[in-house]
Motif scaffolding. Structure first.
Motif, mmCIF file in Angstrom:
data_model
loop_
_atom_site.group_PDB
_atom_site.id
_atom_site.type_symbol
_atom_site.label_atom_id
_atom_site.label_comp_id
_atom_site.label_asym_id
_atom_site.label_seq_id
_atom_site.Cartn_x
_atom_site.Cartn_y
_atom_site.Cartn_z
ATOM 1 N N ASP A 1 -1.979 1.831 -22.759
ATOM 2 C CA ASP A 1 -0.872 1.617 -21.815
ATOM 3 C C ASP A 1 -0.017 2.866 -21.677
ATOM 4 O O ASP A 1 0.409 3.228 -20.571
ATOM 5 C CB ASP A 1 -0.002 0.446 -22.276
ATOM 6 N N TYR A 2 0.225 3.525 -22.812
ATOM 7 C CA TYR A 2 1.060 4.733 -22.780
ATOM 8 C C TYR A 2 0.366 5.846 -21.990
ATOM 9 O O TYR A 2 1.005 6.560 -21.209
ATOM 10 C CB TYR A 2 1.359 5.197 -24.201
ATOM 11 N N ASN A 3 -0.919 5.971 -22.149
ATOM 12 C CA ASN A 3 -1.669 6.981 -21.400
ATOM 13 C C ASN A 3 -1.693 6.681 -19.899
ATOM 14 O O ASN A 3 -1.695 7.596 -19.064
ATOM 15 C CB ASN A 3 -3.102 7.103 -21.931
ATOM 16 N N LYS B 1 -0.419 9.295 -17.105
ATOM 17 C CA LYS B 1 -1.243 9.642 -15.942
ATOM 18 C C LYS B 1 -0.486 9.349 -14.655
ATOM 19 O O LYS B 1 -0.544 10.114 -13.691
ATOM 20 C CB LYS B 1 -2.559 8.852 -15.994
ATOM 21 N N PHE B 2 0.238 8.239 -14.639
ATOM 22 C CA PHE B 2 1.034 7.845 -13.467
ATOM 23 C C PHE B 2 2.113 8.890 -13.163
ATOM 24 O O PHE B 2 2.449 9.136 -12.006
ATOM 25 C CB PHE B 2 1.676 6.484 -13.753
ATOM 26 N N LYS B 3 2.627 9.531 -14.222
ATOM 27 C CA LYS B 3 3.661 10.549 -14.076
ATOM 28 C C LYS B 3 3.077 11.956 -13.953
ATOM 29 O O LYS B 3 3.802 12.947 -13.995
ATOM 30 C CB LYS B 3 4.604 10.496 -15.291
ATOM 31 N N LYS C 1 0.822 -1.215 0.000
ATOM 32 C CA LYS C 1 0.000 0.000 0.000
ATOM 33 C C LYS C 1 0.858 1.268 0.000
ATOM 34 O O LYS C 1 0.334 2.359 -0.272
ATOM 35 C CB LYS C 1 -0.936 -0.005 1.199
ATOM 36 N N ASN C 2 2.137 1.110 0.324
ATOM 37 C CA ASN C 2 3.046 2.258 0.314
ATOM 38 C C ASN C 2 3.750 2.437 -1.033
ATOM 39 O O ASN C 2 4.748 3.139 -1.131
ATOM 40 C CB ASN C 2 4.095 2.112 1.414
ATOM 41 N N GLU C 3 3.212 1.758 -2.045
ATOM 42 C CA GLU C 3 3.781 1.864 -3.393
ATOM 43 C C GLU C 3 2.666 2.088 -4.405
ATOM 44 O O GLU C 3 1.574 1.511 -4.277
ATOM 45 C CB GLU C 3 4.536 0.586 -3.760
ATOM 46 N N LYS C 4 2.952 2.929 -5.391
ATOM 47 C CA LYS C 4 2.051 3.094 -6.538
ATOM 48 C C LYS C 4 2.650 2.348 -7.716
ATOM 49 O O LYS C 4 3.872 2.326 -7.871
ATOM 50 C CB LYS C 4 1.887 4.569 -6.904
#
Length: 648
Positions: free
Chosen positions: A386-388, A392-394, A349-352
């Motif tokens: 996948d690229y999107n 979004k993650f970044k 839970k401490n990781e995305k």
């Protein structure tokens, strides 16, 4: 009595042969400096430093062999110069045993003086080296503390003590072989230099130009690809061309200058040309070796710091996430999330995290790029969805593509430049499986889609999901960012590599782990090449200096003849300056030409990984080179003049 004679001889030698003491002092200084880094408290606990010190201990053994050979060479020069003096001792009734005792005492005194002066200089130089190390290891400079390494002092005394002991044994052995008549007439013996037909020198020079031309052209074409046999062939041709250059040089100089009567008969030029001719003809092998050592020195010092800059920038560029795990497939299509579930690997839970897949459709870069060597490089495809997810993650803006649009990613020069020039800038369209697609981005997007040891986005096409529906996954990746500050436990968690299933393996990489490993390897390489480079530079300059001083001793009768013919002191000093300058410049000049090519090839390799500017490191290298070169040149010139003047 013997101690007084030894002390008197050492005192006299300080005046006439300062080059010998300068070399010994610098050798001790450099040896101590590079072996004392472990004494800096801010660096002691670092893994990099412990590995560097371990490597330095091995390199120091090699260095001690080089320096030991140099000391023996220099000592042999001094013995040769003093043959007449030793002959007079024998004539006066002093036995070889007593002469050996005097030489042993002299060597001991020289060793003690050199060790003390070198260690004092080394303690000062090591502080600068420690500061340099702190910057390399990203340690705040304010943590620097003045330190003296007793271990490095002991190691230096031990190594150089062994060297001087060998010199003592060598001197005793040499004296035992001499006869009085050989010693007394040594000054009247001149080496018989036989000059070959000028045609032989001309042929050798033509072969030299051909060898170097082919070597330069080949290495510039293939680069530093060690798998290409042309690299070794180019190196061999470069060495051959260097030897042929110095072999042909003596005859070529005489031939060219003789053709120009105004130059040949002006002032004492005829004397200078003959002197240079004689020495180059005799020492062309050693001058070739010196040239190659100087080439290594110039190239290594110039590229050393630049290499660190490139690696640091490349690491940052190749590691956009805290960690990545990938599963590479060959025969079976694996999805990373399914694999992690099967091996019971949990994202806490401490990781995305965010996952994506990469596909290979069988298309190679050579189908799109007609120039360059892209025969074995496959184009990878990534789904737009996948690229999107990665964007979004970044926390970056997502992109939209129509069914006829694509994006191209690349972050290495080998691919990025031709992609921008030949594809995007040409018509902004690309043909994929018989269909034309519009490239939406104005230039290749420079980014890694995972954390890796190096930049991995060679040629990646982001395309609508439907296109890839029929293809198997070639590489599946999950990227992770940590949410708390306890990074160490996560780094250990993600550092893994293991086989998985048929034809696949799992590779886990953490940003901190990659950075630490690369920093260790990079810094070890930097310190090793700088250490070797400086020692090679000192050795090369010392050998050139000693050869010139030997020339001075051998040419006393010629200078006496010049004085009888009416040459004044100013004219003689000018001949000494000119021939010393030419003799020092010949190997340096060719080494510089080699270095231009070598640095160009190395820069191209580094720039293919990461854009860099080596101007600052080249400036530092030039400063080190100029200081040592100028110091040896001036000391040699003064020593040469003293030898000539004391005998006129």
């Amino acid at each position: 009595m013997y101690s007084k004679i030894a002390a008197s001889n050492v005192k006299k030698s300080f005046k006439d042969y300062a080059i010998y003491f300068l070399t010994l002092t610098l050798a001790v200084c450099i040896f101590y400096s590079f072996n004392s880094m472990g004494s800096q408290k801010a660096l002691i606990q670092m893994k990099s430093v412990s590995k560097i010190m371990k490597v330095m201990s091995y390199v120091s053994v090699f260095i001690s062999i080089i320096l030991g050979g140099l000391i023996l060479y220099a000592n042999n020069f001094l013995i040769k110069k003093r043959k007449k003096e030793l002959g007079i001792y024998m004539t006066l009734g002093m036995g070889k045993r007593k002469i050996s005792i005097i030489l042993v005492m002299e060597t001991f005194l020289v060793g003690v003086i050199s060790l003390i002066s070198g260690l004092i200089l080394g303690i000062g130089a090591s502080q600068g080296l420690s500061t340099f190390a702190l910057k390399l290891f990203d340690v705040p400079v304010n943590e620097y503390k003045f330190a003296v390494s007793t271990g490095a002092i002991g190691k230096t005394v031990l190594y150089f003590g062994i060297m001087f002991l060998l010199v003592m044994i060598f001197n005793v052995f040499v004296i035992s072989k001499y006869k009085i008549i050989d010693l007394l007439i040594a000054g009247k013996k001149n080496q018989d230099v036989k000059f070959k037909n000028s045609t032989i020198y001309l042929i050798a020079f033509i072969l030299c130009v051909g060898s170097l031309g082919v070597a330069y052209k080949s290495i510039l074409k293939v680069g530093l690809n060690i798998l290409d046999p042309m690299v070794l062939i180019s190196i061999a041709l470069g060495i051959l061309g260097t030897v042929l250059f110095f072999f042909s040089l003596s005859g070529l100089i005489l031939y060219v200058v003789k053709k120009n009567k105004k130059v040949y008969f002006k002032g004492l030029n005829i004397f200078v040309v003959k002197q240079i001719n004689s020495k180059v003809n005799t020492n062309f092998i050693s001058m070739s070796l010196i040239c190659l050592m100087l080439f290594f020195t110039i190239a290594s010092l110039s590229m050393g710091i630049g290499f660190k800059t490139v690696m640091d920038a490349g690491i940052k560029k190749s590691m956009p996430f805290d960690a990545s795990i990938s599963v590479t497939n060959k025969d079976v299509s694996y999805n990373i999330e399914d694999v992690l579930n099967k091996i019971n690997f949990k994202i806490s839970k401490n990781e995305k995290s965010v996952a994506h897949n990469e596909y290979v459709t069988g298309m190679k870069a050579s189908e799109f790029l007609t120039t360059g060597d892209f025969k074995e490089d496959y184009v990878k495809f990534v789904k737009l969805s996948d690229y999107n997810k990665i964007l979004k993650f970044k926390n970056e803006k997502e992109v939209n593509l129509t069914k006829d649009e694509v994006l191209i990613l690349s972050n290495t020069d080998k691919f990025m430049k031709p992609i921008n020039k030949k594809i995007i800038n040409n018509n902004n369209r690309i043909n994929i499986k018989g269909k034309e697609y519009l490239i939406k981005n104005p230039k290749a997007i420079e980014e890694n889609l995972q954390t890796a040891y190096f930049t991995t986005s060679f040629f990646i096409i982001v395309i609508n999901d439907e296109f890839l529906s029929g293809y198997k996954i070639s590489n599946s990746v999950i990227n992770v960012n940590y949410l708390d500050e306890n990074r160490e436990k996560y780094n250990k968690k993600y550092q893994k590599r293991e086989d998985y299933g048929k034809g696949g393996f799992i590779l886990g990489i953490s940003k901190d782990g990659v950075y630490s490993e690369n920093m260790v390897n990079t810094n070890v390489l930097i310190f090793t090449v700088i250490y070797l480079g400086i020692v090679f530079l000192i050795t090369s300059m010392a050998v050139l200096a000693l050869q010139q001083l030997s020339e001075a001793s051998d040419s006393i009768e010629r200078y006496k003849a010049l004085r009888r013919l009416g040459a004044n002191e100013k004219m003689i000093d000018k001949t000494i300056f000119v021939q010393t300058l030419i003799y020092f410049s010949l190997p340096v000049s060719l080494a510089l030409i080699h270095s231009v090519v070598g640095i160009k090839v190395t820069s191209d390799l580094l720039n293919s990984l990461q854009k860099t500017n080596i101007n600052s490191s080249a400036l530092v290298a030039a400063l080190i080179f100029i200081v040592i070169y100028a110091g040896y040149f001036y000391t040699t010139y003064v020593g040469y003049k003293n030898i000539v003047k004391s005998n006129l």
